[in-house]
Design a protein around this motif. Sequence first.
Motif, PDB file in Angstrom:
ATOM      1  N   UNK A 168       0.819  -1.208   0.000  1.00  0.00           N
ATOM      2  CA  UNK A 168       0.000   0.000   0.000  1.00  0.00           C
ATOM      3  C   UNK A 168       0.859   1.268   0.000  1.00  0.00           C
ATOM      4  N   UNK A 169       1.902   1.305   0.832  1.00  0.00           N
ATOM      5  CA  UNK A 169       2.751   2.497   0.913  1.00  0.00           C
ATOM      6  C   UNK A 169       3.474   2.764  -0.412  1.00  0.00           C
ATOM      7  N   UNK A 170       4.122   1.760  -1.037  1.00  0.00           N
ATOM      8  CA  UNK A 170       4.719   2.029  -2.359  1.00  0.00           C
ATOM      9  C   UNK A 170       3.676   2.438  -3.402  1.00  0.00           C
ATOM     10  N   UNK A 171       2.456   1.876  -3.306  1.00  0.00           N
ATOM     11  CA  UNK A 171       1.398   2.247  -4.243  1.00  0.00           C
ATOM     12  C   UNK A 171       1.047   3.718  -4.069  1.00  0.00           C
ATOM     13  N   UNK A 172       0.963   4.189  -2.822  1.00  0.00           N
ATOM     14  CA  UNK A 172       0.609   5.597  -2.604  1.00  0.00           C
ATOM     15  C   UNK A 172       1.714   6.535  -3.091  1.00  0.00           C
ATOM     16  N   UNK A 173       2.957   6.079  -3.059  1.00  0.00           N
ATOM     17  CA  UNK A 173       4.058   6.897  -3.593  1.00  0.00           C
ATOM     18  C   UNK A 173       3.944   7.021  -5.111  1.00  0.00           C
ATOM     19  N   UNK A 174       3.615   5.918  -5.777  1.00  0.00           N
ATOM     20  CA  UNK A 174       3.385   5.977  -7.216  1.00  0.00           C
ATOM     21  C   UNK A 174       2.194   6.887  -7.517  1.00  0.00           C
ATOM     22  N   UNK A 175       1.174   6.773  -6.682  1.00  0.00           N
ATOM     23  CA  UNK A 175      -0.033   7.573  -6.856  1.00  0.00           C
ATOM     24  C   UNK A 175       0.256   9.064  -6.663  1.00  0.00           C
ATOM     25  N   UNK A 176       1.103   9.403  -5.707  1.00  0.00           N
ATOM     26  CA  UNK A 176       1.509  10.801  -5.502  1.00  0.00           C
ATOM     27  C   UNK A 176       2.006  11.425  -6.804  1.00  0.00           C
ATOM     28  N   UNK A 177       2.917  10.729  -7.459  1.00  0.00           N
ATOM     29  CA  UNK A 177       3.509  11.248  -8.696  1.00  0.00           C
ATOM     30  C   UNK A 177       2.479  11.389  -9.809  1.00  0.00           C
ATOM     31  N   UNK A 178       1.709  10.344 -10.019  1.00  0.00           N
ATOM     32  CA  UNK A 178       0.730  10.358 -11.107  1.00  0.00           C
ATOM     33  C   UNK A 178      -0.395  11.364 -10.841  1.00  0.00           C
ATOM     34  N   UNK A 179      -0.843  11.428  -9.603  1.00  0.00           N
ATOM     35  CA  UNK A 179      -1.922  12.346  -9.258  1.00  0.00           C
ATOM     36  C   UNK A 179      -1.479  13.802  -9.413  1.00  0.00           C
ATOM     37  N   UNK A 180      -0.246  14.080  -9.086  1.00  0.00           N
ATOM     38  CA  UNK A 180       0.295  15.426  -9.249  1.00  0.00           C
ATOM     39  C   UNK A 180       0.259  15.846 -10.723  1.00  0.00           C
ATOM     40  N   UNK A 181       0.719  14.970 -11.591  1.00  0.00           N
ATOM     41  CA  UNK A 181       0.728  15.269 -13.040  1.00  0.00           C
ATOM     42  C   UNK A 181      -0.683  15.422 -13.601  1.00  0.00           C
ATOM     43  N   UNK A 182      -1.563  14.470 -13.285  1.00  0.00           N
ATOM     44  CA  UNK A 182      -2.927  14.496 -13.841  1.00  0.00           C
ATOM     45  C   UNK A 182      -3.726  15.685 -13.325  1.00  0.00           C
ATOM     46  N   UNK A 183      -3.576  16.006 -12.040  1.00  0.00           N
ATOM     47  CA  UNK A 183      -4.357  17.121 -11.500  1.00  0.00           C
ATOM     48  C   UNK A 183      -3.874  18.451 -12.078  1.00  0.00           C
ATOM     49  N   UNK A 184      -2.591  18.553 -12.380  1.00  0.00           N
ATOM     50  CA  UNK A 184      -2.070  19.754 -13.050  1.00  0.00           C
ATOM     51  C   UNK A 184      -2.691  19.906 -14.436  1.00  0.00           C
ATOM     52  N   UNK A 185      -2.762  18.799 -15.172  1.00  0.00           N
ATOM     53  CA  UNK A 185      -3.340  18.831 -16.522  1.00  0.00           C
ATOM     54  C   UNK A 185      -4.801  19.284 -16.495  1.00  0.00           C
ATOM     55  N   UNK A 186      -5.517  18.907 -15.440  1.00  0.00           N
ATOM     56  CA  UNK A 186      -6.947  19.239 -15.331  1.00  0.00           C
ATOM     57  C   UNK A 186      -7.183  20.536 -14.546  1.00  0.00           C
ATOM     58  N   UNK A 187      -6.102  21.199 -14.122  1.00  0.00           N
ATOM     59  CA  UNK A 187      -6.182  22.438 -13.350  1.00  0.00           C
ATOM     60  C   UNK A 187      -6.946  22.245 -12.032  1.00  0.00           C
ATOM     61  N   UNK A 188      -6.677  21.123 -11.368  1.00  0.00           N
ATOM     62  CA  UNK A 188      -7.332  20.821 -10.090  1.00  0.00           C
ATOM     63  C   UNK A 188      -6.289  20.494  -9.027  1.00  0.00           C
ATOM     64  N   UNK A 189      -5.151  21.184  -9.090  1.00  0.00           N
ATOM     65  CA  UNK A 189      -4.044  20.911  -8.163  1.00  0.00           C
ATOM     66  C   UNK A 189      -4.460  21.079  -6.705  1.00  0.00           C
ATOM     67  N   UNK A 190      -5.250  22.116  -6.403  1.00  0.00           N
ATOM     68  CA  UNK A 190      -5.641  22.387  -5.013  1.00  0.00           C
ATOM     69  C   UNK A 190      -6.488  21.251  -4.437  1.00  0.00           C
ATOM     70  N   UNK A 191      -7.344  20.701  -5.239  1.00  0.00           N
ATOM     71  CA  UNK A 191      -8.254  19.649  -4.770  1.00  0.00           C
ATOM     72  C   UNK A 191      -7.482  18.401  -4.365  1.00  0.00           C
ATOM     73  N   UNK A 192      -6.498  18.021  -5.174  1.00  0.00           N
ATOM     74  CA  UNK A 192      -5.794  16.759  -4.961  1.00  0.00           C
ATOM     75  C   UNK A 192      -4.420  16.933  -4.305  1.00  0.00           C
ATOM     76  N   UNK A 193      -4.054  18.168  -3.939  1.00  0.00           N
ATOM     77  CA  UNK A 193      -2.709  18.451  -3.412  1.00  0.00           C
ATOM     78  C   UNK A 193      -2.371  17.608  -2.189  1.00  0.00           C
TER      79      UNK A 193
END
Length: 161
Positions: A84-109
């Motif tokens: 779970x912990x390594x999965x959340x680290x991968x998710x951190x990176x991907x979520x940062x990129x995707x939320x930037x693309x959708x202009x929703x950085x604050x929501x998922x920060x």
Amino acid sequence: MGKVVKVFKTLINELFGTKKEYKVEGLGIFTCKVCDCWKDQSYLWGGAVQLPFYSVETLVLIEGDASAPFSKQLLELQVLLQNWVPMTKQLDNLLSCKSEQKHKEKIYASWQDNFYPYTIVPAVLYSESWEIVFYKNSGINYHFTVFWKDNTLQDLLLGGV
């Protein structure tokens, strides 16, 4: 015709099926309604699992037969939870990129503080993987879905308002 039969079997199973329980060490009890006349049918076993780091229980569904959840899926689920912990680290990176693309950085920060895993289910979209849906703790109905297979994040879908 196949869909009609499937709906009919599901209805009969819900009305006349017997509730069965299956205890999984370290996860809890999974339940399923089973109709003895269709022992060869696949069933979804469900359980509420308390994951570490979260205050809310997560609904987990596992495919199985009339007697128990499939042992292969139970093993895959345990591997997912152990990683779970390594999965959340991968998710951190991907979520940062995707939320930037959708202009929703604050929501998922600070997603780890504001979202929890609502469901973990076998994925239909990606064969032999897990679909994990995270929902926001409070307020607006934001969520995201991740697909996990072979210790790798396969995809991330942002959802919500």
